[in-house]
Scaffold this motif. Structure first.
Motif, short mmCIF file in Angstrom:
data_model
loop_
_atom_site.label_atom_id
_atom_site.label_comp_id
_atom_site.label_asym_id
_atom_site.label_seq_id
_atom_site.Cartn_x
_atom_site.Cartn_y
_atom_site.Cartn_z
N LEU A 170 -1.78 -3.53 -4.34
CA LEU A 170 -1.78 -2.52 -3.27
C LEU A 170 -2.08 -3.17 -1.92
O LEU A 170 -1.56 -2.73 -0.88
CB LEU A 170 -2.82 -1.44 -3.57
N GLN A 171 -2.93 -4.20 -1.92
CA GLN A 171 -3.26 -4.88 -0.67
C GLN A 171 -2.12 -5.78 -0.19
O GLN A 171 -1.92 -5.94 1.02
CB GLN A 171 -4.53 -5.71 -0.86
N ARG A 176 7.36 0.12 2.02
CA ARG A 176 8.01 0.67 0.83
C ARG A 176 8.11 -0.35 -0.30
O ARG A 176 8.79 -0.09 -1.29
CB ARG A 176 9.40 1.18 1.20
N GLN A 177 7.46 -1.49 -0.16
CA GLN A 177 7.52 -2.48 -1.23
C GLN A 177 6.90 -1.96 -2.52
O GLN A 177 7.41 -2.22 -3.60
CB GLN A 177 6.83 -3.77 -0.79
N LEU A 239 16.29 -6.27 0.60
CA LEU A 239 15.27 -7.05 1.28
C LEU A 239 13.87 -6.58 0.88
O LEU A 239 12.99 -7.40 0.60
CB LEU A 239 15.45 -6.97 2.79
N THR A 240 13.67 -5.28 0.86
CA THR A 240 12.36 -4.74 0.47
C THR A 240 12.01 -5.14 -0.95
O THR A 240 10.87 -5.55 -1.23
CB THR A 240 12.37 -3.21 0.60
N LEU A 245 8.96 -8.76 -4.73
CA LEU A 245 8.90 -9.79 -5.78
C LEU A 245 8.14 -11.02 -5.30
O LEU A 245 7.34 -11.60 -6.04
CB LEU A 245 10.32 -10.19 -6.20
N VAL A 246 8.38 -11.41 -4.07
CA VAL A 246 7.69 -12.58 -3.52
C VAL A 246 6.19 -12.31 -3.43
O VAL A 246 5.36 -13.16 -3.82
CB VAL A 246 8.26 -12.95 -2.14
N GLU A 247 5.82 -11.15 -2.93
CA GLU A 247 4.40 -10.83 -2.78
C GLU A 247 3.69 -10.80 -4.13
O GLU A 247 2.54 -11.24 -4.25
CB GLU A 247 4.23 -9.49 -2.07
#
Length: 311
Positions: A170-171, A176-177, A239-240, A245-247
């Motif tokens: 969540l952090q 909208r990710q 992109l979102t 996925l990266v985060e």
């Protein structure tokens, strides 16, 4: 009677040629849902060849079985299958294939039992870490937030499916990710990808020396993720979804040079950021129809002698 041998040969040919054609095709990554269907059709054709070969071998080996298989069939049809010419090979083929079928069923039961045990344990842990508040009732789409230092989100299959996300996620997830991640997990739940993965794992674990089953398991794990990525990206953008996925995976070292358990994530991100054009609907329909014909071929071969006898 050569029909069981022909069916076995057709099964081997399908198991060898089918995966190679799918591996060389340029469309599976662009249309993962169609690719999932094509792989299922290939495996269904292989299993159907084995089942039909076992049936006709048993009918040729034991008169009682043949009587049950050809109940009500005209004499010309029964004679077309030349049941009386079976030798020892018919007995051996029928027994070996029957054992293979029983072993496949046992592996599937074991896989489902293990999955249920794991799911019950994870749900019990979830109830312990995130108990229901007084007066709260479990809903069909309840999102559970867990305290955790690692950003993560997952879906526990079952009735109802359980969406779980950690506080670290969540952090990390912005805008909208989070919605994209939840849409990805809901895509898995709606498509019942867990059942597909259970079947693939059961075949691969039961017959580890059969390459087509190992390839089927590996491709199912990859393609279901691509299909869920597409579900999320259609609603919230590529992109979102890629940034989400990266985060979620940046701290796991998946983007470094050393291979990890999540080594497929960079390829998924690259696919989202550099998307290929989707196939036209007409071609998707043709591919789906062509794949559907693959399991029909063993049935046609099995009925061919009878159809010829009937003129």
């Amino acid at each position: 009677m050569i029909l069981p041998a022909v069916l076995l040969l057709l099964g081997v040919l399908t198991a060898v040629v089918g995966p190679r054609l799918l591996a060389r095709a340029d469309w599976p990554d662009r249309e993962p849902v169609v690719a999932l269907w094509a792989w299922q059709c290939v495996i269904a054709a292989v299993l159907l060849c084995c089942a039909l070969s076992m049936t006709f071998s048993a009918a040729a080996a034991w008169r009682a079985v043949g009587g049950q298989v050809f109940t009500g069939a005209p004499v010309a049809v029964v004679e077309a299958y030349t049941l009386g010419t079976a030798g020892l090979w018919a007995h051996v083929t029928a027994v070996v294939l029957a054992c293979g079928g029983l072993w496949s069923g046992a592996m599937l039961v074991r896989e489902i039992a293990r999955a249920r045990t794991r799911r019950r344990a994870r749900r019990a842990e979830l109830r312990l870490r995130a108990p229901l508040l007084p007066g709260e009732e479990p809903g069909s789409d309840r999102l559970v937030v867990l305290e955790g230092d690692r950003p993560d989100a997952w879906c526990l299959p079952g009735t109802p499916p359980q969406l779980v996300v950690t506080t670290a996620a969540l952090q990390r997830l912005k805008g909208r990710q989070l919605d994209a991640v939840l849409a990805h997990e809901r895509g898995h739940a709606r498509a019942r990808h867990d059942w597909l993965l259970h079947c693939a794992s059961a075949l691969a674990d039961g017959f580890p020396q059969v390459p087509v089953f190992s390839a089927f398991r590996d491709e199912m794990h990859r393609l279901v993720e691509l299909a869920a990525d597409d579900t999320a990206s259609r609603r919230f953008g590529r992109l979102t979804t890629a940034l989400a996925l990266v985060e979620l995976n940046e701290d796991r070292g998946v983007f470094g040079p050393a291979p990890t358990a999540h080594a497929h994530v960079p390829a998924r991100v690259h696919r989202l950021l550099t998307p290929g054009d989707r196939l036209p609907p007409s071609r998707r329909l043709r591919l789906t129809a062509t794949a559907s014909l693959v399991p029909a071929l063993p049935v046609l071969v099995a009925f061919l002698p009878g159809l010829r006898a009937l003129g």
